[in-house]
Design a protein around this motif. Sequence first.
Motif, short mmCIF file in Angstrom:
data_model
loop_
_atom_site.label_atom_id
_atom_site.label_comp_id
_atom_site.label_asym_id
_atom_site.label_seq_id
_atom_site.Cartn_x
_atom_site.Cartn_y
_atom_site.Cartn_z
N VAL A 98 3.34 -2.11 -13.09
CA VAL A 98 3.46 -1.75 -11.67
C VAL A 98 2.44 -2.52 -10.84
N GLU A 99 1.20 -2.55 -11.32
CA GLU A 99 0.15 -3.30 -10.62
C GLU A 99 0.53 -4.77 -10.49
N LEU A 100 1.04 -5.33 -11.58
CA LEU A 100 1.42 -6.74 -11.58
C LEU A 100 2.55 -7.02 -10.60
N LEU A 101 3.55 -6.16 -10.58
CA LEU A 101 4.69 -6.35 -9.69
C LEU A 101 4.30 -6.16 -8.23
N LEU A 102 3.45 -5.18 -7.95
CA LEU A 102 2.99 -4.98 -6.58
C LEU A 102 2.19 -6.19 -6.10
N ALA A 103 1.43 -6.79 -7.00
CA ALA A 103 0.67 -7.99 -6.65
C ALA A 103 1.59 -9.16 -6.34
N ARG A 104 2.82 -9.11 -6.84
CA ARG A 104 3.81 -10.15 -6.55
C ARG A 104 4.74 -9.72 -5.42
N ASP A 105 4.28 -8.77 -4.61
CA ASP A 105 4.98 -8.33 -3.39
C ASP A 105 6.24 -7.51 -3.64
N ALA A 106 6.32 -6.81 -4.76
CA ALA A 106 7.43 -5.87 -4.96
C ALA A 106 7.32 -4.75 -3.92
N ASP A 107 8.46 -4.33 -3.41
CA ASP A 107 8.51 -3.33 -2.34
C ASP A 107 8.68 -1.93 -2.93
N PRO A 108 7.69 -1.04 -2.78
CA PRO A 108 7.80 0.30 -3.37
C PRO A 108 8.69 1.24 -2.56
#
Length: 245
Positions: A98-108
């Motif tokens: 989750v941290e990795l994806l959020l760092a790649r601008d994934a939209d929660p």
Amino acid sequence: MNRPSDSDPYPLHTAARTSQTQVLEHLLSTNPELSLKEDEDGRLPLHWACTTPNTDIIRSILDSTPARSFDPDATDSSGWTPLMISASLPNDAGLAAVELLLARDADPKLPSNTGGTALHFATSKGNVDVVRRLLESGASARVKDKRGQLPLHRAAAVGSMPLVKLLLGPGKSPVNATDVDGMTALHHAVGEGHGDVAVELMREGADSGKRDAEEKRPIDHAPDNSVRQFILRRAEMEGIDVEEG
């Protein structure tokens, strides 16, 4: 190194799903465009990588995907993003992903086909750390899915006191919102036998007299008399009036 089978039309998907790091890196080095191929479920290799907590696999795919085509919020046929999948791994196992994806601008904030967000799915699995991280990243605890449920409904149903407190506190979730059956989080907590959570919800303002679509109050959903009496006794100790029939 295990070689991909010639009969497998989706070798990179298989390598991602089964955490075959060497196979995956070999495939990506020879044909990075494979990371953009969808399988029969509309899933990319990244979706399958996120079904595991293996961040090395996820990072390899992210780093190898052609930048011009990279979409961190690509959805499968059910409208699930990689972030939703990682957020739903049990026991907070997907937190690093989750941290990795959020760092790649994934939209929660994105919804799936059923209207559920990553926050809904993480809450259903009791993932306190993931829920906290999603809230910090802008996920809203005030969004309902297509059944009219907030993440709070799910937290109450699974009986997670830490999640209830997170969603009501930092998440600023409404406490008396109803779903399509007219049920509040309190109805769900009582119905699943989570008396301590039910009392906490009432302490935070949940309406014990609110009736659902069947005209039932929350206490009417108690699965047995022991749960009912536990809630009534605890509420009385807290100075909370519980409306009964």
